[in-house]
Write an enzyme that holds these catalytic residues in place. Structure first.
Site, PDB file in Angstrom:
ATOM      1  N   ARG A  85       0.818  -1.231   0.000  1.00  0.00           N
ATOM      2  CA  ARG A  85       0.000   0.000   0.000  1.00  0.00           C
ATOM      3  C   ARG A  85       0.848   1.276   0.000  1.00  0.00           C
ATOM      4  NH1 ARG A  85      -5.363  -1.595   0.738  1.00  0.00           N
ATOM      5  NH2 ARG A  85      -5.605  -3.344   2.166  1.00  0.00           N
ATOM      6  N   ARG A  89      -3.400   6.137   1.254  1.00  0.00           N
ATOM      7  CA  ARG A  89      -3.995   7.282   1.938  1.00  0.00           C
ATOM      8  C   ARG A  89      -3.077   8.037   2.889  1.00  0.00           C
ATOM      9  NH1 ARG A  89      -9.289   6.046   4.878  1.00  0.00           N
ATOM     10  NH2 ARG A  89      -8.807   3.818   4.755  1.00  0.00           N
ATOM     11  N   ARG A 142      -7.071  11.030  -5.358  1.00  0.00           N
ATOM     12  CA  ARG A 142      -8.277  10.265  -5.035  1.00  0.00           C
ATOM     13  C   ARG A 142      -9.505  11.186  -5.023  1.00  0.00           C
ATOM     14  NH1 ARG A 142     -12.312   9.114  -3.674  1.00  0.00           N
ATOM     15  NH2 ARG A 142     -13.228   7.731  -2.142  1.00  0.00           N
ATOM     16  N   ASP A 189      -6.996  -2.996  -7.255  1.00  0.00           N
ATOM     17  CA  ASP A 189      -7.666  -3.655  -6.135  1.00  0.00           C
ATOM     18  C   ASP A 189      -7.806  -5.135  -6.461  1.00  0.00           C
ATOM     19  OD1 ASP A 189      -9.368  -2.830  -3.574  1.00  0.00           O
ATOM     20  OD2 ASP A 189     -10.386  -4.487  -4.582  1.00  0.00           O
ATOM     21  N   TYR A 212     -14.958 -12.792  -0.535  1.00  0.00           N
ATOM     22  CA  TYR A 212     -15.707 -11.568  -0.844  1.00  0.00           C
ATOM     23  C   TYR A 212     -16.880 -11.854  -1.780  1.00  0.00           C
ATOM     24  CZ  TYR A 212     -12.105  -8.568   1.257  1.00  0.00           C
ATOM     25  OH  TYR A 212     -11.260  -7.948   2.125  1.00  0.00           O
TER      26      TYR A 212
END
Lengths: 349, 349
Positions: A24, A28, A37, A74, A151
């Site tokens: 990552r 963020r 973003r 992703d 998922y």
């Protein structure tokens, strides 16, 4: 390629110092990421717009002396391309609008064509390779079949993923049908990323560690091995090193190393030296500091980097990383301290 | 005592069939629990009212042929008694109103007197023993020092507990001061529960598994061993078997078995037979089905119970349990199937 450290370490060849990248790393915790973003409007839009995915992929490379870039994307792009429709809302996490709730839902699934159904990913890979211009290698990635199935059945994140586990217990044949089609999709997707220019490939088995040992072997490991074998028979991908990361599955390291992958990612709950003893020279190792170390002081960060390097020892085959992704509230300067410490404190192998 | 199976298994003595109890057996999956909880008004009120704590402790014993009862309480009673003020809101989880944020907060902490500051717990133990009237043994419990320190510093749950970890890295001396006072508090609390009538004691090291190996040994294991030694020197508690459960810390089983405890709790990510091979005859083992198995069909539940019993083998020293607490959405009938299967499928040892 101006910086070969990462690829050399994956091949267990000598390096001048230990290469480092961070899971990552485009994320963020970086203000420049948050700005892009915000411009994109949504996380999924950011993933699906090659120019923006390229922009955020390159941001940490511009800021830090990292030894590899990783495609911004992703793991749920494959379920999305299979028709389950992905959305990712801030604070809620990923959500699939059409989770698999009946056997018929699973029977309808097919393997997406990567160059058409996931064209935006391949375009991003090509664009990033062009923009990187040989500075550092580019890593492509996918989720593991078990993790994607979690998922796809649950439709969102879960503490226990009781639904996919119940399917595995109650109707293993149907679960295997699902995992088989997902494994073929993952293999095709990774091979296409390699063809588009990815120079290493990584599979994130984020939820493999939630499985009891026998279930891990039957429902996760088996499909990781299947993908590794498919990639070995692909004329492009067979030369691209594959990294497997089964978080929380340290009791299975030997079996993971036997799949034919080039390297194993490690979480922080095992000493690097112990992991190296167990897998020997079969694979390189990638990891494995606790991501929380970035909340400690710079001195403590340097101390922990030094201990991790010493635990692995002065052998070829170590790629430094955290044991899980960097978290949003980290001070970017602390990451800079960590990266510099890896280069400064590691020795030629 | 009409049913000695649980205590015999903890002493690794022969039993007619494998004893079973379930973590969180007195909990939200039971409609009768939800009714009492609603009457109490709040979770903390339920813990602090001995009559109500007794009522919910006995509910699963009335419904199922369980081989042990466990005191209904919470691991955060000690921080609450230390002045941090516990509240537990539905959907939010536990919260301490006065988390430890400065060194001075830690220096002020003292060991609560169990019979005065935690009188409601001791009264509950005495009342439950009276009401159980020898049907099954009663288990008392506490949180581990590391786990309690996590909540005391963070003030609430956390995915990573980065704050307590940062304190351990940045100022280990202060972290050890905190862990030492908490360990003395836990030992005194468990000894008082034994004096009040608890017939086995369990320590929940819920967050030990979040620590890298060296940190686990320094900040969790060391204090578990300290408590085990203090209890060994207590004239009542030394005869009360101690169960340690460090979730996610299976790489440390041998060291945990060397603390002087009677038994180890196991999560589901290790095969019972493998754990038994590793710890030998030093301790009994408690566990370890994946709690998600209760979402499977009765046939699948029976199958998984049978496999777990076979993995342990026909040796003394197995207490059947899940590998983590039962979750609120489970159908109680499925738990009945599991308990009956343990008794029916296990053999005399």
């Amino acid at each position: 390629m101006q910086n070969e450290r990462f690829l050399r370490a994956l091949r267990r060849e000598p390096v001048d110092c230990t290469p480092v990248w961070i899971m990552r790393q485009a994320g963020r915790y970086l203000p420049e990421y948050r700005a892009t973003r915000a411009r994109a409007g949504s996380f999924v839009k950011l993933c699906k717009t090659p120019e923006l995915a390229c922009e955020v992929t390159l941001q940490p490379i511009a800021r830090f002396p990292l030894d590899a870039a990783i495609l911004f994307s992703d793991i749920l792009t494959i379920p999305d391309a299979m028709g389950l429709s992905l959305s990712v809302d801030e604070g809620v996490g990923p959500r699939l609008a059409h989770p698999l709730r009946a056997r018929a839902d699973i029977d309808k699934l097919g393997v997406p064509d990567a160059e058409t159904d996931l064209r935006y990913v391949m375009d991003a890979v090509r664009l990033i390779r062009r923009e990187l211009n040989g500075r550092v290698p580019l890593i492509g990635f996918a989720g593991s079949p078990w993790t994607l199935a979690c998922y796809m059945i649950e439709g969102e994140g879960s503490a226990s993923f009781a639904r996919p586990k119940a399917l595995a217990w109650d109707d293993p044949a149907t679960m295997h049908r699902l995992l088989d089609v997902v494994a073929r999709a993952v293999a095709a997707y990774l091979a296409a990323q390699a063809a588009a220019g990815a120079q290493a490939l990584m599979i994130f088995d984020t939820w493999g560690g939630l499985l009891a040992p026998e279930m891990f072997r039957e429902f996760s490991l088996r499909y990781l091995a299947q993908i590794a074998q498919i990639l070995k028979s692909n004329h492009v991908a067979r030369d691209v090193p594959l990294i497997l990361f089964s978080k929380g599955a340290n009791s299975h390291l030997e079996a993971l190393a036997d799949t034919g992958c080039a390297a194993l990612g490690l979480d922080w709950t095992i000493a690097l030296g112990d992991a190296r003893t167990r897998v020997g020279d079969r694979v390189a190792l990638q990891g494995n500091l606790d991501p929380s170390v970035l909340h400690a002081t710079p001195d403590a960060i340097r101390g922990e980097v030094g201990k991790a390097l010493a635990s692995f020892g002065a052998h070829p085959g170590h790629v430094f990383n955290l044991g899980h992704g960097i978290t949003p509230e980290v001070n970017p300067e602390h990451l800079g301290v960590l990266i510099d410490a890896v280069h400064a404190l590691s020795t030629r192998t």
